[in-house]
Design an enzyme around this catalytic site. Sequence first.
Site, PDB file in Angstrom:
ATOM      1  CB  ALA A 112      -0.974   0.072   1.188  1.00 43.15           C
ATOM      2  CG  ASN A 135      13.221  -0.946   8.427  1.00 39.66           C
ATOM      3  OD1 ASN A 135      12.217  -1.077   8.846  1.00 39.66           O
ATOM      4  ND2 ASN A 135      13.699   0.250   7.899  1.00 39.66           N
ATOM      5  CG  ASP A 184      21.684   3.504  -6.305  1.00 39.47           C
ATOM      6  OD1 ASP A 184      21.405   4.560  -5.874  1.00 39.47           O
ATOM      7  OD2 ASP A 184      21.453   2.442  -5.720  1.00 39.47           O
ATOM      8  CB  ILE A 215       7.895   1.650  -4.315  1.00 38.02           C
ATOM      9  CG1 ILE A 215       8.753   3.013  -3.811  1.00 38.02           C
ATOM     10  CG2 ILE A 215       8.488   1.156  -5.377  1.00 38.02           C
ATOM     11  CD1 ILE A 215      10.033   2.503  -2.933  1.00 38.02           C
ATOM     12  CG  HIS A 257      20.320   1.974  -1.834  1.00 41.42           C
ATOM     13  ND1 HIS A 257      20.292   2.556  -3.129  1.00 41.42           N
ATOM     14  CD2 HIS A 257      19.240   2.659  -1.405  1.00 41.42           C
ATOM     15  CE1 HIS A 257      19.317   3.500  -3.195  1.00 41.42           C
ATOM     16  NE2 HIS A 257      18.595   3.464  -2.086  1.00 41.42           N
TER      17      HIS A 257
HETATM   18  N1  LIG Z   1      16.666   0.643  -2.969  1.00 44.25           N
HETATM   19  C1  LIG Z   1      16.284   1.817  -3.425  1.00 44.25           C
HETATM   20  O1  LIG Z   1      16.685   2.142  -4.461  1.00 44.25           O
HETATM   21  C2  LIG Z   1      15.273   2.741  -2.797  1.00 44.25           C
HETATM   22  C3  LIG Z   1      14.572   2.107  -1.572  1.00 44.25           C
HETATM   23  N2  LIG Z   1      13.537   2.701  -1.094  1.00 44.25           N
HETATM   24  C4  LIG Z   1      13.005   2.412   0.199  1.00 44.25           C
HETATM   25  O2  LIG Z   1      11.722   1.646  -0.134  1.00 44.25           O
HETATM   26  C5  LIG Z   1      11.021   1.459   1.176  1.00 44.25           C
HETATM   27  C6  LIG Z   1       9.414   1.789   0.744  1.00 44.25           C
HETATM   28  O3  LIG Z   1       9.333   3.304   0.155  1.00 44.25           O
HETATM   29  P1  LIG Z   1       7.901   3.910  -0.138  1.00 44.25           P
HETATM   30  O4  LIG Z   1       7.022   2.836  -0.922  1.00 44.25           O
HETATM   31  O5  LIG Z   1       8.140   5.222  -0.916  1.00 44.25           O
HETATM   32  O6  LIG Z   1       7.330   3.738   1.353  1.00 44.25           O
HETATM   33  P2  LIG Z   1       5.945   4.376   1.953  1.00 44.25           P
HETATM   34  O7  LIG Z   1       6.153   5.038   3.004  1.00 44.25           O
HETATM   35  O8  LIG Z   1       4.940   4.796   0.853  1.00 44.25           O
HETATM   36  O9  LIG Z   1       5.737   2.643   2.091  1.00 44.25           O
HETATM   37  C7  LIG Z   1       6.305   1.986   2.879  1.00 44.25           C
HETATM   38  C8  LIG Z   1       5.496   0.890   3.503  1.00 44.25           C
HETATM   39  O10 LIG Z   1       6.259   0.237   4.364  1.00 44.25           O
HETATM   40  C9  LIG Z   1       5.553  -0.290   5.383  1.00 44.25           C
HETATM   41  N3  LIG Z   1       6.007  -0.288   6.738  1.00 44.25           N
HETATM   42  C10 LIG Z   1       6.792  -1.570   7.353  1.00 44.25           C
HETATM   43  N4  LIG Z   1       6.945  -1.210   8.608  1.00 44.25           N
HETATM   44  C11 LIG Z   1       6.633   0.079   8.939  1.00 44.25           C
HETATM   45  C12 LIG Z   1       6.852   0.634  10.129  1.00 44.25           C
HETATM   46  N5  LIG Z   1       7.220   0.402  11.214  1.00 44.25           N
HETATM   47  N6  LIG Z   1       6.100   2.003   9.991  1.00 44.25           N
HETATM   48  C13 LIG Z   1       5.658   2.424   8.925  1.00 44.25           C
HETATM   49  N7  LIG Z   1       5.480   1.808   7.929  1.00 44.25           N
HETATM   50  C14 LIG Z   1       6.116   0.584   7.669  1.00 44.25           C
HETATM   51  C15 LIG Z   1       3.955   0.226   5.325  1.00 44.25           C
HETATM   52  O11 LIG Z   1       3.210  -0.876   4.987  1.00 44.25           O
HETATM   53  P3  LIG Z   1       2.509  -1.704   5.924  1.00 44.25           P
HETATM   54  O12 LIG Z   1       2.063  -0.995   6.958  1.00 44.25           O
HETATM   55  O13 LIG Z   1       1.689  -2.228   5.039  1.00 44.25           O
HETATM   56  O14 LIG Z   1       3.768  -2.624   6.314  1.00 44.25           O
HETATM   57  C16 LIG Z   1       4.170   1.362   4.092  1.00 44.25           C
HETATM   58  O15 LIG Z   1       3.085   1.142   3.210  1.00 44.25           O
HETATM   59  C17 LIG Z   1      11.607   2.666   2.072  1.00 44.25           C
HETATM   60  O16 LIG Z   1      12.295   1.939   3.061  1.00 44.25           O
HETATM   61  C18 LIG Z   1      12.621   3.547   1.008  1.00 44.25           C
HETATM   62  O17 LIG Z   1      13.594   4.166   1.975  1.00 44.25           O
HETATM   63  C19 LIG Z   1      13.018   4.175  -1.573  1.00 44.25           C
HETATM   64  C20 LIG Z   1      13.492   4.411  -2.847  1.00 44.25           C
HETATM   65  C21 LIG Z   1      14.584   3.718  -3.526  1.00 44.25           C
HETATM   66  O1  LIG Z   2      16.444   7.260   1.031  1.00 41.53           O
HETATM   67  C1  LIG Z   2      15.396   6.797   0.766  1.00 41.53           C
HETATM   68  O2  LIG Z   2      14.483   6.588   1.322  1.00 41.53           O
HETATM   69  C2  LIG Z   2      15.220   6.797  -0.793  1.00 41.53           C
HETATM   70  C3  LIG Z   2      16.550   6.195  -1.540  1.00 41.53           C
HETATM   71  O3  LIG Z   2      16.937   4.996  -1.084  1.00 41.53           O
HETATM   72  C4  LIG Z   2      16.798   6.720  -2.751  1.00 41.53           C
HETATM   73  O4  LIG Z   2      15.914   7.609  -3.457  1.00 41.53           O
HETATM   74  O5  LIG Z   2      17.632   6.170  -3.119  1.00 41.53           O
END
Ligand SMILES: NC(=O)C1=CN([C@@H]2O[C@H](COP(=O)(O)OP(=O)(O)OC[C@H]3O[C@@H](n4cnc5c(N)ncnc54)[C@H](OP(=O)(O)O)[C@@H]3O)[C@@H](O)[C@H]2O)C=CC1
Ligand SMILES: O=C([O-])CC(=O)C(=O)O
Length: 432
Positions: A97, A189, A243, A100, A271
Amino acid sequence: MGSRTLVQPGGGRQVLALNLKARSAKPSKRQLFVVAERTIDVRTRAAATAERPLAVPQQEDNENYGVFRLTYDISNEDPKLTRTWKKTIKVAVSGAAGQISNHLLFMLASGGVFGLDQPISLQLLGSERSREALEGVAMELEDSLYPLLREVKIGIDPHKVFKDADWALLIGAKPRGPGMERADLLDINGQIFQEQGKALNEVASEDVRVLVVGNPCNTNALIAMENAPRIPRKNFHALTRLDENRAKCQLALKAERFYTSVTNTCVWGNHSTTQVPDFVNAKIGGEPAEQVINDDKWFKEDFTPKVATRGGALIKKWGRSSAASTAVSVADAIKSLTTPTPEGDCFSTAVCTDGNPYGIAEGIIFSMPCRSKGDGSYEVIDDFIIDDWLRAKIKESEEELLKERACVGHLIPNAPPAACEITLDTMLPGEN
Ligand SMILES: NC(=O)C1=CN([C@@H]2O[C@H](COP(=O)(O)OP(=O)(O)OC[C@H]3O[C@@H](n4cnc5c(N)ncnc54)[C@H](OP(=O)(O)O)[C@@H]3O)[C@@H](O)[C@H]2O)C=CC1
Ligand SMILES: O=C([O-])CC(=O)C(=O)O
């Protein structure tokens, strides 16, 4: 899996009386698109919750969402449409939800990732927090009428949602909040990925491919891998394709060439802001990027930090982290594993360093240049030039990941107890 109620913004409760009028053993084509009836119940939340009606009996282990509750039999459908289709694959997505996923799920369902002949079942993991939002996601997927989307399951228990998954895209993770130490983020996490690793180990397909996106993604992937001994270690990836895409974009802009001419571009390491975008091996129009651009200062002082901190620059503009481009890069990462890598090219993905050809410490998840035959597997390319600049930068990222691993020892079976020595507060690309 799956709840049946939807809280309205005004506090009223809409009860989804999932009255599938046409539930026959052999649904006709038309019946496949019968949408669940929804009736409004405006009682107080407490009263509605107490009586919570369920028109359809709970089927804990096989509960699909809405129209997808009908079990499709592809052989009953128009053979012109389905004759050439492959066997349905099951794709589990956590954080379904989130931002991303809001882009990615629709790319997956449309056939834009696994191909137009690949039917797909989506198994979406949420939490108590996101339960209602997840139903909203499933409703939008229903309303999009994707022929290749055969079913959608939603749930909050990874042991059910990951059942028989062929792919697991682990996106959900707690964002780092104000004042939170990186060690705290690793722990919070890490616990999520420890549980999800164990669940994958118990219920996923034995050859499931796992792509961790939720940050800190390298160490989260390590924790999941170490808690899933039944699954081959080489099947675990952390996303560094975003990246790579960012690096290619900057090279193309500087060279004033279209980005398709930029190849063989690897981003090494974590990352995080210690990541190493490799301009030494990159090519532009088949020529070494360093010859085409010929500006060492730019490579080292502009290009490298710009790519590593692009996430933060984006957050300053948007007020939230990259979502659409991350979803695109997840799609790219999957396509790189499911289609053959062009000759002379590579893709970046963070994978287990066991047996790597570059002398990087074993047992961490580190981004390296890879190629694939398109069968879901990959090999690490062993002939990249490592000059002094690259060697020093790669070492820095390696040391950071070793420290992260030491910090999560309590989440890894048979590892030494956690000893957190993260002195420099290293950052995610979005944290600078
Ligand atoms: N590797 C990469 O290149 C990148 C990684 N990211 C990472 O991807 C992840 C998701 O990003 P994005 O979709 O924008 O994030 P959002 O905040 O939109 O969604 C994150 C989801 O994580 C879940 N979640 C799990 N545990 C928790 C918690 N303790 N508190 C709050 N939310 C929680 C929630 O879903 P639910 O409640 O259903 O568990 C929430 O919907 C982040 O960790 C971000 O840093 C982002 C960009 C690039
Ligand atoms: O730091 C974040 O949550 C976003 C991230 O990883 C990125 O944009 O590469």
